[in-house]
Each structure stands twice: as structure tokens, then as C-alpha cells.
Design a protein around this motif. Structure first.
Motif, mmCIF file in Angstrom:
data_model
loop_
_atom_site.group_PDB
_atom_site.id
_atom_site.type_symbol
_atom_site.label_atom_id
_atom_site.label_comp_id
_atom_site.label_asym_id
_atom_site.label_seq_id
_atom_site.Cartn_x
_atom_site.Cartn_y
_atom_site.Cartn_z
ATOM 1 N N GLY A 120 14.209 34.258 15.519
ATOM 2 C CA GLY A 120 12.778 34.225 15.238
ATOM 3 C C GLY A 120 12.107 33.187 16.113
ATOM 4 N N ASP A 121 11.777 32.066 15.536
ATOM 5 C CA ASP A 121 11.129 30.976 16.252
ATOM 6 C C ASP A 121 11.851 29.700 15.847
ATOM 7 N N LEU A 122 12.384 28.970 16.795
ATOM 8 C CA LEU A 122 13.137 27.764 16.472
ATOM 9 C C LEU A 122 12.229 26.602 16.084
ATOM 10 N N ALA A 123 10.899 26.794 16.163
ATOM 11 C CA ALA A 123 9.972 25.815 15.599
ATOM 12 C C ALA A 123 9.871 25.973 14.091
ATOM 13 N N SER A 124 10.450 27.045 13.578
ATOM 14 C CA SER A 124 10.443 27.341 12.145
ATOM 15 C C SER A 124 11.792 26.973 11.542
ATOM 16 N N ILE A 125 11.772 26.375 10.363
ATOM 17 C CA ILE A 125 13.019 26.058 9.675
ATOM 18 C C ILE A 125 13.829 27.323 9.433
ATOM 19 N N ASP A 146 4.675 27.211 11.460
ATOM 20 C CA ASP A 146 5.056 26.037 12.252
ATOM 21 C C ASP A 146 5.251 24.893 11.267
ATOM 22 N N THR A 147 6.503 24.579 10.988
ATOM 23 C CA THR A 147 6.805 23.666 9.892
ATOM 24 C C THR A 147 6.662 22.189 10.267
ATOM 25 N N ALA A 148 6.382 21.906 11.524
ATOM 26 C CA ALA A 148 6.104 20.531 11.945
ATOM 27 C C ALA A 148 4.608 20.272 12.015
ATOM 28 N N ALA A 149 3.865 21.221 12.595
ATOM 29 C CA ALA A 149 2.435 21.020 12.818
ATOM 30 C C ALA A 149 1.620 21.010 11.528
ATOM 31 N N ILE A 150 2.199 21.484 10.428
ATOM 32 C CA ILE A 150 1.458 21.540 9.170
ATOM 33 C C ILE A 150 1.421 20.188 8.461
ATOM 34 N N ILE A 151 2.165 19.210 8.930
ATOM 35 C CA ILE A 151 2.307 17.938 8.213
ATOM 36 C C ILE A 151 0.969 17.237 7.959
ATOM 37 N N PRO A 152 0.052 17.088 8.940
ATOM 38 C CA PRO A 152 -1.223 16.420 8.648
ATOM 39 C C PRO A 152 -2.036 17.120 7.545
ATOM 40 N N THR A 153 -1.972 18.440 7.499
ATOM 41 C CA THR A 153 -2.698 19.164 6.455
ATOM 42 C C THR A 153 -2.097 18.868 5.085
ATOM 43 N N LEU A 154 -0.785 18.788 5.007
ATOM 44 C CA LEU A 154 -0.140 18.446 3.744
ATOM 45 C C LEU A 154 -0.523 17.035 3.308
ATOM 46 N N GLN A 155 -0.615 16.132 4.260
ATOM 47 C CA GLN A 155 -1.003 14.760 3.937
ATOM 48 C C GLN A 155 -2.425 14.719 3.394
ATOM 49 N N GLN A 156 -3.303 15.521 3.977
ATOM 50 C CA GLN A 156 -4.687 15.557 3.485
ATOM 51 C C GLN A 156 -4.744 16.083 2.053
ATOM 52 N N LEU A 157 -4.003 17.159 1.782
ATOM 53 C CA LEU A 157 -4.000 17.726 0.437
ATOM 54 C C LEU A 157 -3.406 16.739 -0.564
ATOM 55 N N ALA A 158 -2.350 16.040 -0.158
ATOM 56 C CA ALA A 158 -1.759 15.034 -1.043
ATOM 57 C C ALA A 158 -2.764 13.936 -1.363
#
Length: 348
Positions: A160-165, A96-108
Motif C-alpha cells: 500500500g503506502d509505507l507512510a501508513s502504519i 498519513d499517520t505521521a502528518a495527522i499529529i498536529p491535528t490530534l494535538q489541537q483536538l486534545a
């Protein structure tokens, strides 16, 4: 031209790199890296899982691995575990390429660099995306089916899944190519969420309503078994020379797909490089920890690094169309199914 890197105090100060020539290490001296496997219910991802420790050993990396099983909440929890284990970099493949954004922000915020495999986050910062050109997947499948059908007929696209790029790229490219090059082909798009049961049920419904369907594009090998079983049940799993033949093209390049092409039970696939996904994802996360910064351009491994948006680069690995005879379909060339450069033909 080989991969070029920049390494400077300014790059390190940007916030995602751990420092040139430095990085946390395990007691053994190996750099500690976290790798989350996205799922283990497909042959493609199981192959990737097999390759990761092999290349980690070659690169001197100490792995902390988890499996998020296609669930972003699990992936988020897995990342928290990795952070507590002191990883200096993370490799993930968020489905899910949208829902992962907060986790990426935390790692950054913690200055832990991330390499994303196979999928590109909709927003957020990662050091590198390692994937193939997924629009090219849809284009190659379109060129193959459009040519085989002589520009006329009906095809089903098992999305596949249109929530995925990946699902969006493959779907949009396939549709765009058909409209532009084969306007006489009718495309029935069926969203499946990468689920085999859903794909089989929707294909069955389409075949019942349209028994004259002549092509199936599976956006991944997840749908392979159900598709071929359904065609067999309907008496449509016949040689290509038979008028009843339904042309089948897939994405992944797993060994079973190559076997089915040799047997004449399916016609083509686009080979995603599971081995190179593992190899270069780990190489890039090691480079990130060392404070190196990649530069767009051609690489020394038959790919191109492109800047897909400000601050985000993607290494687009080669993914060839594979057919029985290695023919060309318009501007798209294919490789023969027995080509030993294909990872699906590897015996190891």
C-alpha cells in the motif's frame, strides 16, 4: 470478558474526556459527532460509509460528516469545520499517520476525544484505535502463498503506502514470515501508494522480467481489477489445477473478492470488518464523550483490546482468512467463502 470501563474524576481531568455521563447534544437530544471518511474510491471504504449512519442511528448520535479523499490537508480542514460545528467527538481514518499529529494535538487541547479507524497515528493521543491486527494480515497472506507454492517460487507483494502504519505492518509481517518459514520464496515488494494504476504498471513490469512468478499479494482490494485483468491478458487467469495458475490473495473481503474466489479467479482474501469498524468506532466515541475509559483485555465481540504504547489502546477486531474450501495453512485457519458471518456476504 466484556469491555470493561473506568470512569472517575481523574480520568476526566486527564484532558480527553468530556465528563462522565455528560456531553454536548444537538437540538434533537442526540450527541453531535464528526466522522471524516478517508476516501470513496474503493469498495471497502464505500461499504464503511454505508454502515456509519446505520450504526449512528442505533446509538443515538447526530453526525457531521466529511470526506478527506486521502489528503491530510483536507482532513485537517475538515476537522476545523467539525470544531466550528460543535462536535463533541471525532472519528477519523488518517491515511498519513505521521502528518495527522498536529491535528490530534489541537483536538486534545480542545478536549475533543478522537477514535481512529483502520490506522494508528504514529504519535499523539486518541481515545481508541479500531482496526484489525495488520501484521496478522501479512502473516496470513504469507502462510497461504507459501503453502500453495510448496515453499518455492516467486511472488509479488503490491504494497500500500509505507507512510501508513497499515502498509508497514502488512509488509514487514509478510517479509518476516516468508524469511522464517518459506526461505525458498523470493518476494518482490512494490510500493503503490494504494493506487490501482501504479499497482498494475509495477505488476506488469515484474511479470515481464519474471514470467515464472506464481503468487501475488495485494495489500488491499484497490489492486484487484488491474491484477486480474493483467493475468487474463497474459493467459494466467486459469484454474488452480493448471500449472500456469498464479495464486492471488488480497485484503478487504469486499463482495467482489468473494465472488472472484467462488469463480476461481482469485484464491483468498483477508476480510477486514467494514461493518464492525463503523459500529465500534461510533460506540467508542460515544463512550469517550460519556467519560468512560476502556481497559485492555478480551471483549464481548471476539476481539482484544491491547495497549500498543503508553496512553494508547487498540481494539483489534477479528479478520479471518477466506478461501474456497476453508482449509488451514500451517497455524492459520480459514473460513469458507460462503460463510454468512462475512460482511461481504451481507445483502443489506
Amino acid at each position: 470478558m466484556k469491555i470493561r470501563y473506568l470512569c472517575s474524576a481523574a480520568v476526566v481531568a486527564a484532558g480527553l474526556l468530556a465528563g462522565c455521563g455528560s456531553g454536548g447534544t444537538a437540538a434533537s437530544g442526540a450527541t453531535v459527532v464528526g466522522v471524516d471518511y478517508p476516501r470513496s474510491d474503493t469498495d471497502f471504504w464505500n461499504a464503511y460509509i454505508k454502515y456509519v449512519p446505520r450504526f449512528a442511528g442505533q446509538l443515538g448520535l447526530d453526525l457531521k460528516t466529511t470526506n478527506s479523499q486521502n489528503d491530510v490537508a483536507t482532513l485537517t480542514a475538515n476537522v476545523q469545520t467539525m470544531i466550528s460545528q460543535g462536535v463533541k467527538g471525532v472519528v477519523m481514518a488518517p491515511q498519513d499517520t505521521a502528518a495527522i499529529i498536529p491535528t490530534l494535538q489541537q483536538l486534545a487541547g480542545k478536549k475533543i476525544p478522537v477514535v481512529s479507524v483502520d490506522t494508528r497515528p504514529d504519535q499523539g493521543t486518541v481515545y481508541m484505535v479500531v482496526r484489525a491486527d495488520n501484521r496478522a494480515y501479512g502473516e496470513k497472506a504469507c502462510r497461504f502463498l507459501g503453502t500453495k507454492l510448496g515453499g518455492q517460487g516467486k511472488v509479488v507483494m503490491l504494497q500500500g503506502d509505507l507512510a501508513s502504519i497499515n502498509g508497514r505492518d502488512r509488509t514487514e509481517a509478510f517479509n518476516d514470515c516468508m524469511k522464517q518459514n518459506f526461505p525458498g520464496v523470493t518476494v518482490f515488494g512494490e510500493a503503490t501508494n494504494w493506487d490501482a494504476g501504479t499497482a498494475a504498471q509495477k505488476l506488469q513490469t515484474r511479470l515481464t522480467a519474471n514470467p515464472d512468478i506464481k503468487g501475488v499479494y495485494m495489500q488491499s482490494s484497490f489492486a484487484l481489477s488491474g491484477t486480474l485483468q493483467l493475468l487474463k491478458q497474459r493467459g494466467l487467469l486459469v484454474p488452480a489445477a493448471d500449472p500456469k495458475h498464479v495464486f492471488v490473495v488480497s485484503n478487504d473481503g469486499i463482495p467482489e473478492e468473494l465472488e472472484k474466489i467462488r469463480a476461481g479467479e482469485m484464491d483468498a482474501t483477508v476480510s477486514q470488518p467494514a461493518d464492525l469498524f463503523a459500529k465500534y468506532a461510533l460506540q467508542y466515541v460515544k463512550d469517550a464523550i460519556a467519560g468512560q475509559q476502556p481497559v485492555p483485555g478480551k471483549t464481548d465481540h471476539d476481539s482484544t483490546i491491547v495497549a500498543v504504547r503508553d496512553g494508547l489502546m487498540e481494539d483489534q477486531l477479528a479478520a479471518p482468512l477466506v478461501t474456497a474450501d476453508g482449509a488451514s495453512f500451517g497455524p492459520v485457519a480459514s473460513v469458507k467463502v460462503d460463510d454468512q458471518s462475512l460482511w461481504g456476504n451481507s445483502k443489506s
